[in-house]
Scaffold this motif. Structure first.
Motif, PDB file in Angstrom:
ATOM      1  N   ASN A  31       0.831  -1.198   0.000  1.00  0.00           N
ATOM      2  CA  ASN A  31       0.000   0.000   0.000  1.00  0.00           C
ATOM      3  C   ASN A  31       0.873   1.259   0.000  1.00  0.00           C
ATOM      4  N   LEU A  32       1.884   1.238  -0.884  1.00  0.00           N
ATOM      5  CA  LEU A  32       2.858   2.325  -0.983  1.00  0.00           C
ATOM      6  C   LEU A  32       3.038   2.697  -2.445  1.00  0.00           C
ATOM      7  N   SER A  33       2.890   3.956  -2.730  1.00  0.00           N
ATOM      8  CA  SER A  33       3.066   4.478  -4.081  1.00  0.00           C
ATOM      9  C   SER A  33       4.360   5.283  -4.126  1.00  0.00           C
ATOM     10  N   VAL A  34       5.168   5.052  -5.148  1.00  0.00           N
ATOM     11  CA  VAL A  34       6.387   5.842  -5.357  1.00  0.00           C
ATOM     12  C   VAL A  34       6.220   6.572  -6.680  1.00  0.00           C
ATOM     13  N   SER A  35       6.350   7.884  -6.637  1.00  0.00           N
ATOM     14  CA  SER A  35       6.172   8.672  -7.859  1.00  0.00           C
ATOM     15  C   SER A  35       7.345   9.622  -8.056  1.00  0.00           C
ATOM     16  N   LEU A  48      10.155  12.947  -0.432  1.00  0.00           N
ATOM     17  CA  LEU A  48       9.209  13.210   0.645  1.00  0.00           C
ATOM     18  C   LEU A  48       8.345  11.971   0.873  1.00  0.00           C
ATOM     19  N   TYR A  49       8.274  11.531   2.134  1.00  0.00           N
ATOM     20  CA  TYR A  49       7.379  10.441   2.507  1.00  0.00           C
ATOM     21  C   TYR A  49       6.123  11.062   3.093  1.00  0.00           C
ATOM     22  N   GLU A  50       4.975  10.603   2.612  1.00  0.00           N
ATOM     23  CA  GLU A  50       3.688  11.073   3.112  1.00  0.00           C
ATOM     24  C   GLU A  50       2.858   9.856   3.478  1.00  0.00           C
ATOM     25  N   ARG A  70       7.452  10.594  -2.755  1.00  0.00           N
ATOM     26  CA  ARG A  70       7.648  11.441  -3.934  1.00  0.00           C
ATOM     27  C   ARG A  70       9.142  11.700  -4.087  1.00  0.00           C
ATOM     28  N   ILE A  71       9.673  11.412  -5.264  1.00  0.00           N
ATOM     29  CA  ILE A  71      11.082  11.641  -5.573  1.00  0.00           C
ATOM     30  C   ILE A  71      11.137  12.799  -6.572  1.00  0.00           C
ATOM     31  N   PHE A  72      11.937  13.817  -6.264  1.00  0.00           N
ATOM     32  CA  PHE A  72      11.945  15.038  -7.056  1.00  0.00           C
ATOM     33  C   PHE A  72      13.141  15.063  -8.015  1.00  0.00           C
ATOM     34  N   THR A  93      18.262   8.525  -1.594  1.00  0.00           N
ATOM     35  CA  THR A  93      16.999   9.205  -1.291  1.00  0.00           C
ATOM     36  C   THR A  93      15.867   8.197  -1.142  1.00  0.00           C
ATOM     37  N   VAL A  94      15.782   7.261  -2.072  1.00  0.00           N
ATOM     38  CA  VAL A  94      14.728   6.239  -1.993  1.00  0.00           C
ATOM     39  C   VAL A  94      14.869   5.478  -0.684  1.00  0.00           C
ATOM     40  N   TRP A  95      16.086   5.070  -0.357  1.00  0.00           N
ATOM     41  CA  TRP A  95      16.314   4.332   0.895  1.00  0.00           C
ATOM     42  C   TRP A  95      15.881   5.172   2.100  1.00  0.00           C
ATOM     43  N   HIS A  96      16.234   6.440   2.089  1.00  0.00           N
ATOM     44  CA  HIS A  96      15.893   7.355   3.192  1.00  0.00           C
ATOM     45  C   HIS A  96      14.380   7.420   3.388  1.00  0.00           C
ATOM     46  N   GLU A  97      13.646   7.625   2.296  1.00  0.00           N
ATOM     47  CA  GLU A  97      12.191   7.745   2.398  1.00  0.00           C
ATOM     48  C   GLU A  97      11.545   6.412   2.789  1.00  0.00           C
ATOM     49  N   VAL A  98      12.070   5.309   2.309  1.00  0.00           N
ATOM     50  CA  VAL A  98      11.571   3.996   2.726  1.00  0.00           C
ATOM     51  C   VAL A  98      11.826   3.799   4.220  1.00  0.00           C
ATOM     52  N   GLY A  99      12.928   4.334   4.720  1.00  0.00           N
ATOM     53  CA  GLY A  99      13.191   4.288   6.159  1.00  0.00           C
ATOM     54  C   GLY A  99      12.076   4.953   6.953  1.00  0.00           C
ATOM     55  N   HIS A 100      11.586   6.088   6.454  1.00  0.00           N
ATOM     56  CA  HIS A 100      10.452   6.754   7.116  1.00  0.00           C
ATOM     57  C   HIS A 100       9.204   5.870   7.056  1.00  0.00           C
ATOM     58  N   TYR A 101       8.979   5.211   5.933  1.00  0.00           N
ATOM     59  CA  TYR A 101       7.833   4.296   5.808  1.00  0.00           C
ATOM     60  C   TYR A 101       7.885   3.225   6.892  1.00  0.00           C
ATOM     61  N   PHE A 102       9.092   2.743   7.185  1.00  0.00           N
ATOM     62  CA  PHE A 102       9.253   1.714   8.217  1.00  0.00           C
ATOM     63  C   PHE A 102       9.311   2.287   9.630  1.00  0.00           C
ATOM     64  N   GLY A 103       9.143   3.595   9.767  1.00  0.00           N
ATOM     65  CA  GLY A 103       9.025   4.194  11.090  1.00  0.00           C
ATOM     66  C   GLY A 103      10.297   4.780  11.661  1.00  0.00           C
ATOM     67  N   LEU A 104      11.365   4.851  10.879  1.00  0.00           N
ATOM     68  CA  LEU A 104      12.603   5.445  11.386  1.00  0.00           C
ATOM     69  C   LEU A 104      12.496   6.970  11.375  1.00  0.00           C
ATOM     70  N   ASN A 105      13.019   7.599  12.424  1.00  0.00           N
ATOM     71  CA  ASN A 105      13.055   9.062  12.443  1.00  0.00           C
ATOM     72  C   ASN A 105      14.373   9.531  11.818  1.00  0.00           C
ATOM     73  N   GLU A 106      14.562  10.829  11.705  1.00  0.00           N
ATOM     74  CA  GLU A 106      15.757  11.372  11.045  1.00  0.00           C
ATOM     75  C   GLU A 106      17.052  10.917  11.728  1.00  0.00           C
ATOM     76  N   PHE A 107      17.074  10.900  13.055  1.00  0.00           N
ATOM     77  CA  PHE A 107      18.273  10.481  13.779  1.00  0.00           C
ATOM     78  C   PHE A 107      18.595   9.016  13.481  1.00  0.00           C
ATOM     79  N   GLU A 108      17.584   8.162  13.518  1.00  0.00           N
ATOM     80  CA  GLU A 108      17.794   6.735  13.246  1.00  0.00           C
ATOM     81  C   GLU A 108      18.248   6.511  11.803  1.00  0.00           C
ATOM     82  N   ILE A 109      17.663   7.250  10.889  1.00  0.00           N
ATOM     83  CA  ILE A 109      18.059   7.127   9.490  1.00  0.00           C
ATOM     84  C   ILE A 109      19.508   7.579   9.315  1.00  0.00           C
TER      85      ILE A 109
END
Length: 133
Positions: A31-35, A48-50, A70-72, A93-109
């Motif tokens: 249930n994840l869209s990457v654009s 940006l992860y939303e 969203r990848i810019f 960038t993709v890895w970073h945003e996927v990290g947010h999807y899995f619940g990691l915050n900026e410090f953890e990432i």
């Protein structure tokens, strides 16, 4: 400076970046869209992860629209000095945003990205070593 590629080429780079995520994580990306979009809300924003991270979900949650990454493209192109740097930055960038999807915050990432950078450097040395045989 910068590296310009077509939208189709950039989407292929993003697809390869997604394919580079370990299978055990890709299998849980539902249930994840990457654009791909031109520019983000800020010229220096790469992605940006939303959505609602997996760590905040419950089995009792009802239907939800897909989370979105969203990848810019234009920010990546403006930042990159070579095609290989463009591809590596997109992968990061993709890895970073996927990290947010899995619940990691900026410090953890940042901690995990530092480890990934060290591993990448080791792999790079290993490739150099292997080519000298």
């Amino acid at each position: 400076m910068g590296v310009a590629v077509s939208r189709e080429e950039f989407e292929q780079i993003v697809e390869r970046a997604i394919a580079g995520i370990p299978a055990r994580f890709r299998a849980r990306m539902e249930n994840l869209s990457v654009s791909v979009e031109g520019w983000g809300p800020g010229r220096d924003l790469l992605g940006l992860y939303e959505g609602r991270p997996l760590t905040e979900r419950s089995v009792s949650d009802g239907f939800a629209p897909p989370d979105r990454i969203r990848i810019f493209q234009k920010a990546h192109e403006e930042m990159a000095r070579s095609r290989s740097e463009l591809e590596q930055t997109v992968a990061d960038t993709v890895w970073h945003e996927v990290g947010h999807y899995f619940g990691l915050n900026e410090f953890e990432i940042a901690r995990v990205e530092a480890r990934r950078g060290r591993l990448r450097a080791l792999r790079g040395r290993a490739k150099t070593y292997n080519t000298r045989r």
